[in-house]
Write an enzyme that holds these catalytic residues in place. Structure first.
Site, short mmCIF file in Angstrom:
data_model
loop_
_atom_site.label_atom_id
_atom_site.label_comp_id
_atom_site.label_asym_id
_atom_site.label_seq_id
_atom_site.Cartn_x
_atom_site.Cartn_y
_atom_site.Cartn_z
N GLU A 113 -7.65 -5.87 5.20
CA GLU A 113 -7.63 -5.44 3.81
C GLU A 113 -6.45 -6.06 3.05
O GLU A 113 -6.57 -6.41 1.88
CB GLU A 113 -7.57 -3.91 3.74
CG GLU A 113 -8.87 -3.30 4.26
CD GLU A 113 -8.79 -1.81 4.52
OE1 GLU A 113 -9.00 -1.05 3.57
OE2 GLU A 113 -8.52 -1.41 5.66
N ASN B 52 0.88 -1.17 0.00
CA ASN B 52 0.00 0.00 0.00
C ASN B 52 0.92 1.22 0.00
O ASN B 52 1.47 1.59 1.04
CB ASN B 52 -0.88 -0.05 1.26
CG ASN B 52 -1.85 1.11 1.31
OD1 ASN B 52 -1.79 2.03 0.48
ND2 ASN B 52 -2.73 1.10 2.29
N ARG C 160 -2.53 -2.09 -3.57
CA ARG C 160 -3.78 -1.38 -3.30
C ARG C 160 -3.79 -0.13 -4.18
O ARG C 160 -2.87 0.69 -4.12
CB ARG C 160 -3.84 -0.97 -1.84
CG ARG C 160 -5.08 -0.17 -1.56
CD ARG C 160 -5.05 0.44 -0.19
NE ARG C 160 -6.29 1.16 0.02
CZ ARG C 160 -6.37 2.27 0.75
NH1 ARG C 160 -5.31 2.78 1.32
NH2 ARG C 160 -7.54 2.86 0.91
N ARG D 56 -12.27 14.33 8.61
CA ARG D 56 -13.12 14.79 7.49
C ARG D 56 -14.55 15.02 7.98
O ARG D 56 -15.05 14.26 8.80
CB ARG D 56 -13.15 13.75 6.37
CG ARG D 56 -11.83 13.55 5.69
CD ARG D 56 -12.00 12.59 4.51
NE ARG D 56 -10.73 11.97 4.20
CZ ARG D 56 -10.53 10.66 4.07
NH1 ARG D 56 -11.55 9.81 4.18
NH2 ARG D 56 -9.34 10.18 3.81
N HIS E 103 -13.00 2.17 0.33
CA HIS E 103 -12.90 1.09 1.33
C HIS E 103 -13.46 -0.22 0.80
O HIS E 103 -13.89 -1.09 1.57
CB HIS E 103 -13.68 1.43 2.63
CG HIS E 103 -13.09 2.55 3.43
ND1 HIS E 103 -13.88 3.49 4.05
CD2 HIS E 103 -11.82 2.88 3.72
CE1 HIS E 103 -13.11 4.36 4.69
NE2 HIS E 103 -11.85 4.01 4.49
#
Ligand code: ADP
Length: 404
Positions: free
Chosen positions: A388, A7, A95, A245, A184
């Protein structure tokens, strides 16, 4: 077969190496603060008793190439290594945050895939460029390994137009690909599969609401195993309240901030992405600290938690409406897996919708899958740890097997 999952972010490379024979994690780590003065390389070898043996180094990592080279040296290192030769790594699973409308599934990387990821940069200017750097560097360091891209957006490509097209001039979608994409995807897809195994139900018969609450946060409405709606939008700023956020705000807010506070577009972008959410309300985005402060009677921490969980509850209601019937609600990621208070407040008062949490089960802590609803609850409430990287490794292996 050994698969390395990468990643690659703007200043970091996270990695995990798996032996896919038993889906076993062999090593993991992160090269952080690349091209900064205080770089960190943190590498962990999983020992025979499953305990990590850690190596840490603070030498400056000038760029991603050097970062990945040092990771490879550790993977083959006499003491900290887990393989003899980098050629043992059959494939690299990358990813990739944004696959636009090009990719519904993971894919072997070739020139046209690279071009498609490049074309999608305007939709993910912060994420796709460092993802591409990771791919380019890995291609030169691992010339023999198959490179596979697994997209964060792919899982949501099954949404119907009524869910993904904004009520804007249609040309903006047709010509500019302005639409809801959702993110996601690897996490939502991983916990969907885990829920299928736990509930002993085929995935194409499962209706779920999956709730990923990490630093970023999103929910997915999954009907018969396919995503039909999600809370994030064209960018990851939309939907739930997150660490830093804002999630949903009035689209007219930027005009107000510009007109009345003279803020530039860059300042507004920074405000909504980095200074809002939990941090904006109470000064921290660490849910552990927020809970501690709530317990000590802190007003702003309590307000932040209330706003955060109220938004989740609203989307649970909305997604039940779009799904019609729901087998289970799944909580996952750092906050979803570890914060009973967040889960309790998000599901409080939903008895009429068939959702009843067992407070005792909710408060218990375990490392595996937990069912935290009462026996009479129509909808199951599950806590499923996400993984993940493992999902990316599994998908990478599938793509390779298909191509052989
Ligand atoms: P990401 O991968 O998006 O960076 P994570 O999935 O690791 O994020 O989640 C990070 C969040 O999880 C942080 O807000 C952190 O405070 C929260 N978290 C981790 N452990 C706990 C815990 N025991 N209780 C409450 N929140 C926790």
């Amino acid at each position: 077969m050994k698969i390395l999952v990468i990643n690659s972010g703007s200043s970091s490379i996270k990695y995990k190496l798996f032996d896919m024979k038993h889906r076993k994690e062999l090593a993991f780590g992160v090269a952080e603060r690349i091209s900064e003065e205080n770089s960190i390389l943190n590498h962990n070898k999983i020992s025979k008793n499953s305990e990590p043996i850690t190596y840490r180094n603070n030498d400056v990592i000038p760029d991603h190439r050097e970062g990945l080279n040092r990771i490879v040296k550790l993977l083959v290192h006499e003491k900290y290594g887990v393989i003899k030769n980098k050629a043992e790594i059959a494939a690299i699973g990358h990813r990739v945050v944004h696959g636009g409308e090009y990719y519904k599934y993971p894919t072997i990387i070739n020139k046209s895939v690279i071009n498609a990821i490049k074309e999608t940069i305007p939709l993910a200017p912060l994420h796709n460029p460092p993802n591409l750097i990771g791919i380019e560097v890995a291609e030169t360091i691992f010339p023999e390994s198959v490179q596979v891209a697994v997209f964060d957006t792919a899982f949501h490509q099954t949404m119907p137009p009524k869910a993904f097209i904004y009520a804007l001039p249609y040309e903006l979608y047709k010509n500019e690909k302005v639409r809801r994409y959702g993110f996601h995807g690897t996490s939502h897809s991983y916990v969907l599969k885990q829920a299928g195994i736990y509930l002993k139900k085929p995935i194409d018969k499962l209706n779920l609401i999956t709730i990923h609450l990490g630093n970023g946060a999103s929910m997915a409405a999954i009907k018969k195993g396919r995503c039909i709606d999600t809370t994030m939008g064209m960018t990851p700023l939309d939907g739930l309240v997150m660490g830093t956020r804002s999630g949903d705000v009035d689209p007219a807010l930027p005009f107000y901030l510009s007109d009345h506070l003279n803020m530039s577009l860059t300042e507004i972008d920074n405000l909504l992405n980095k200074k809002s959410g939990l941090k904006g309300i109470c000064g921290t985005n660490d849910m552990r600290e927020i809970i501690e402060r709530v317990n000590a009677g802190d007003y702003l921490a309590k307000l932040a938690l209330e706003i955060y969980t109220y938004r989740i509850k609203k989307y649970i209601g909305a997604f039940i409406a779009v799904l019609g019937s729901v087998d289970a609600i799944v909580f996952t990621a750092g906050i979803g897996e570890n914060s009973p208070d967040t889960r309790r407040l998000s599901c409080q008062g939903l008895k009429q919708l068939g959702i009843e949490m067992d407070p005792k089960k909710n408060a218990e802590d375990s490392d595996g899958i937990d069912e935290i609803n009462t026996p009479s609850s129509n909808v199951k409430i599950l806590v499923i740890p996400t993984n993940e990287e493992l999902h990316i490794a599994i998908e990478t292996k599938k793509v390779i097997n298909k191509s052989n």
